[in-house]
Design a protein around this motif. Structure first.
Motif, PDB file in Angstrom:
ATOM      1  N   ASP A 233       0.844  -1.184   0.000  1.00 27.26           N
ATOM      2  CA  ASP A 233       0.000   0.000   0.000  1.00 27.26           C
ATOM      3  C   ASP A 233       0.882   1.237   0.000  1.00 27.26           C
ATOM      4  O   ASP A 233       1.640   1.479   0.930  1.00 27.26           O
ATOM      5  CB  ASP A 233      -0.875   0.042   1.254  1.00 27.26           C
ATOM      6  N   SER A 234       0.767   1.989  -1.044  1.00 18.70           N
ATOM      7  CA  SER A 234       1.496   3.247  -1.083  1.00 18.70           C
ATOM      8  C   SER A 234       0.504   4.368  -1.257  1.00 18.70           C
ATOM      9  O   SER A 234      -0.577   4.208  -1.808  1.00 18.70           O
ATOM     10  CB  SER A 234       2.538   3.236  -2.199  1.00 18.70           C
ATOM     11  N   LYS A 235       0.911   5.506  -0.815  1.00 13.00           N
ATOM     12  CA  LYS A 235       0.057   6.680  -0.864  1.00 13.00           C
ATOM     13  C   LYS A 235       0.247   7.371  -2.222  1.00 13.00           C
ATOM     14  O   LYS A 235       1.368   7.667  -2.618  1.00 13.00           O
ATOM     15  CB  LYS A 235       0.460   7.613   0.277  1.00 13.00           C
ATOM     16  N   VAL A 236      -0.844   7.597  -2.929  1.00 11.37           N
ATOM     17  CA  VAL A 236      -0.789   8.250  -4.233  1.00 11.37           C
ATOM     18  C   VAL A 236      -1.135   9.713  -4.026  1.00 11.37           C
ATOM     19  O   VAL A 236      -2.191  10.048  -3.507  1.00 11.37           O
ATOM     20  CB  VAL A 236      -1.767   7.610  -5.241  1.00 11.37           C
ATOM     21  N   THR A 237      -0.202  10.592  -4.436  1.00  5.80           N
ATOM     22  CA  THR A 237      -0.476  12.022  -4.304  1.00  5.80           C
ATOM     23  C   THR A 237      -0.706  12.679  -5.661  1.00  5.80           C
ATOM     24  O   THR A 237      -1.264  13.755  -5.727  1.00  5.80           O
ATOM     25  CB  THR A 237       0.693  12.736  -3.582  1.00  5.80           C
ATOM     26  N   GLN A 238      -0.200  12.031  -6.730  1.00  4.11           N
ATOM     27  CA  GLN A 238      -0.455  12.542  -8.079  1.00  4.11           C
ATOM     28  C   GLN A 238      -0.271  11.409  -9.075  1.00  4.11           C
ATOM     29  O   GLN A 238       0.384  10.414  -8.792  1.00  4.11           O
ATOM     30  CB  GLN A 238       0.461  13.720  -8.407  1.00  4.11           C
ATOM     31  N   LEU A 239      -0.880  11.559 -10.251  1.00  5.88           N
ATOM     32  CA  LEU A 239      -0.737  10.577 -11.326  1.00  5.88           C
ATOM     33  C   LEU A 239       0.352  11.064 -12.286  1.00  5.88           C
ATOM     34  O   LEU A 239       0.459  12.252 -12.591  1.00  5.88           O
ATOM     35  CB  LEU A 239      -2.046  10.411 -12.092  1.00  5.88           C
ATOM     36  N   ALA A 240       1.113  10.123 -12.738  1.00  2.85           N
ATOM     37  CA  ALA A 240       2.187  10.468 -13.683  1.00  2.85           C
ATOM     38  C   ALA A 240       1.597  10.953 -14.995  1.00  2.85           C
ATOM     39  O   ALA A 240       0.571  10.432 -15.456  1.00  2.85           O
ATOM     40  CB  ALA A 240       3.092   9.261 -13.923  1.00  2.85           C
ATOM     41  N   LYS A 241       2.239  11.932 -15.610  1.00  6.90           N
ATOM     42  CA  LYS A 241       1.784  12.482 -16.882  1.00  6.90           C
ATOM     43  C   LYS A 241       1.787  11.372 -17.924  1.00  6.90           C
ATOM     44  O   LYS A 241       2.736  10.603 -18.039  1.00  6.90           O
ATOM     45  CB  LYS A 241       2.710  13.619 -17.310  1.00  6.90           C
ATOM     46  N   GLY A 242       0.688  11.262 -18.633  1.00  6.31           N
ATOM     47  CA  GLY A 242       0.574  10.256 -19.675  1.00  6.31           C
ATOM     48  C   GLY A 242       0.013   8.934 -19.189  1.00  6.31           C
ATOM     49  O   GLY A 242      -0.079   7.980 -19.947  1.00  6.31           O
ATOM     50  N   SER A 243      -0.367   8.824 -17.926  1.00 10.60           N
ATOM     51  CA  SER A 243      -0.949   7.581 -17.419  1.00 10.60           C
ATOM     52  C   SER A 243      -2.266   7.322 -18.117  1.00 10.60           C
ATOM     53  O   SER A 243      -3.039   8.241 -18.378  1.00 10.60           O
ATOM     54  CB  SER A 243      -1.193   7.662 -15.918  1.00 10.60           C
TER      55      SER A 243
ATOM     56  N   GLY B 184      -5.577   4.196 -18.664  1.00  7.04           N
ATOM     57  CA  GLY B 184      -6.227   3.009 -18.120  1.00  7.04           C
ATOM     58  C   GLY B 184      -6.974   3.319 -16.830  1.00  7.04           C
ATOM     59  O   GLY B 184      -6.836   4.369 -16.223  1.00  7.04           O
ATOM     60  N   ASP B 185      -7.800   2.360 -16.472  1.00 10.37           N
ATOM     61  CA  ASP B 185      -8.598   2.512 -15.259  1.00 10.37           C
ATOM     62  C   ASP B 185      -7.684   2.395 -14.038  1.00 10.37           C
ATOM     63  O   ASP B 185      -6.743   1.597 -14.013  1.00 10.37           O
ATOM     64  CB  ASP B 185      -9.671   1.426 -15.184  1.00 10.37           C
ATOM     65  N   LYS B 186      -7.978   3.165 -13.061  1.00  5.06           N
ATOM     66  CA  LYS B 186      -7.258   3.142 -11.782  1.00  5.06           C
ATOM     67  C   LYS B 186      -8.284   3.022 -10.658  1.00  5.06           C
ATOM     68  O   LYS B 186      -9.360   3.608 -10.725  1.00  5.06           O
ATOM     69  CB  LYS B 186      -6.452   4.421 -11.577  1.00  5.06           C
ATOM     70  N   THR B 187      -7.952   2.282  -9.646  1.00  4.96           N
ATOM     71  CA  THR B 187      -8.811   2.171  -8.467  1.00  4.96           C
ATOM     72  C   THR B 187      -8.067   2.789  -7.294  1.00  4.96           C
ATOM     73  O   THR B 187      -6.911   2.443  -7.028  1.00  4.96           O
ATOM     74  CB  THR B 187      -9.145   0.698  -8.146  1.00  4.96           C
ATOM     75  N   PHE B 188      -8.733   3.694  -6.585  1.00  2.00           N
ATOM     76  CA  PHE B 188      -8.146   4.347  -5.420  1.00  2.00           C
ATOM     77  C   PHE B 188      -9.022   4.041  -4.214  1.00  2.00           C
ATOM     78  O   PHE B 188     -10.247   3.983  -4.307  1.00  2.00           O
ATOM     79  CB  PHE B 188      -8.067   5.864  -5.642  1.00  2.00           C
ATOM     80  N   TYR B 189      -8.370   3.884  -3.076  1.00  2.00           N
ATOM     81  CA  TYR B 189      -9.076   3.587  -1.831  1.00  2.00           C
ATOM     82  C   TYR B 189      -8.792   4.710  -0.830  1.00  2.00           C
ATOM     83  O   TYR B 189      -7.643   5.098  -0.633  1.00  2.00           O
ATOM     84  CB  TYR B 189      -8.620   2.250  -1.243  1.00  2.00           C
ATOM     85  N   ALA B 190      -9.857   5.183  -0.216  1.00  2.00           N
ATOM     86  CA  ALA B 190      -9.708   6.235   0.790  1.00  2.00           C
ATOM     87  C   ALA B 190      -9.337   5.599   2.127  1.00  2.00           C
ATOM     88  O   ALA B 190      -9.855   4.539   2.487  1.00  2.00           O
ATOM     89  CB  ALA B 190     -10.998   7.013   0.932  1.00  2.00           C
ATOM     90  N   LYS B 191      -8.457   6.248   2.817  1.00  2.00           N
ATOM     91  CA  LYS B 191      -8.103   5.801   4.170  1.00  2.00           C
ATOM     92  C   LYS B 191      -8.643   6.843   5.138  1.00  2.00           C
ATOM     93  O   LYS B 191      -8.349   8.026   5.010  1.00  2.00           O
ATOM     94  CB  LYS B 191      -6.595   5.675   4.334  1.00  2.00           C
TER      95      LYS B 191
END
Length: 189
Positions: A1-11, A13-20
């Motif tokens: 589990d890593s904390k996502v603070t931003q998406l890389a430019k050019g990403s 596809g579907d992404k799933t994010f979970y709130a903590k």
């Protein structure tokens, strides 16, 4: 589990994010009935915060001359006593009000050389003493009841048998009559 603070430019596809979620914490403030500053002493390690989704068990309190009657959510202490802060019922900072009941103390009245009168009374902390029937002592006038023999210390009853001050000892006690020799006027004709 890593904390996502931003998406890389050019990403793509579907992404799933979970709130903590971290449970919220609320401050607990203690006051006396009516909203006055808290006048007692808490038992060890009393709670100062309440965490949402976790019950908080409250500790009692002490105050010289009074019995602790509980914590209340209303300043007039008219609600049911609060023993535990429920896990989800509080969603803001919390103020709890201590209800105090003055203890009753027995005060023994020692007439010294006198006789009769009231033998003992019951008094509450911080309240005036009840009016008493005075003792008698031939050739002496009653000068009041004191906490030390010979009219020394603090006077608790006036010569008229009414309270001279509120009960402040926080214990049962004995008060001692003080006698003043009666002055007689002799007239010669």
């Amino acid at each position: 589990d890593s904390k996502v603070t931003q998406l890389a430019k050019g990403s793509t596809g579907d992404k799933t994010f979970y709130a903590k979620w971290d449970p919220a914490k609320y401050t607990i403030t203690y006051k006396d009935q009516g909203g006055e500053e808290f006048s007692g002493t808490h038992e060890n390690e009393y709670p100062t915060t309440h965490t949402y989704n976790t019950p908080t068990t409250l500790k009692g309190a002490t105050r010289d001359g009074y019995d602790f009657a509980g914590w209340f959510a209303t300043s007039d202490c008219s609600s049911e006593p609060v023993i535990t802060l429920g896990s989800t019922e509080y969603t803001t900072d919390i103020t709890l009000y201590a209800k105090w009941e003055a203890k009753d103390y027995t005060i023994t009245l020692d007439p010294q050389e006198g006789s009769g009168g009231t033998v003992s009374v019951s008094a509450k902390s911080g309240s005036p003493l009840p009016t008493i029937e005075l003792p008698m002592y031939d050739a002496y006038d009653f000068g009041g009841y004191f906490d030390k023999i010979g009219g020394q210390g603090t006077q608790y009853y006036k010569p008229d048998g009414t309270s001279a001050k509120n009960w402040d000892k926080g214990t049962d006690a004995t008060l001692y009559a003080y006698w003043i020799p009666t002055e007689y006027v002799i007239t010669y004709e």
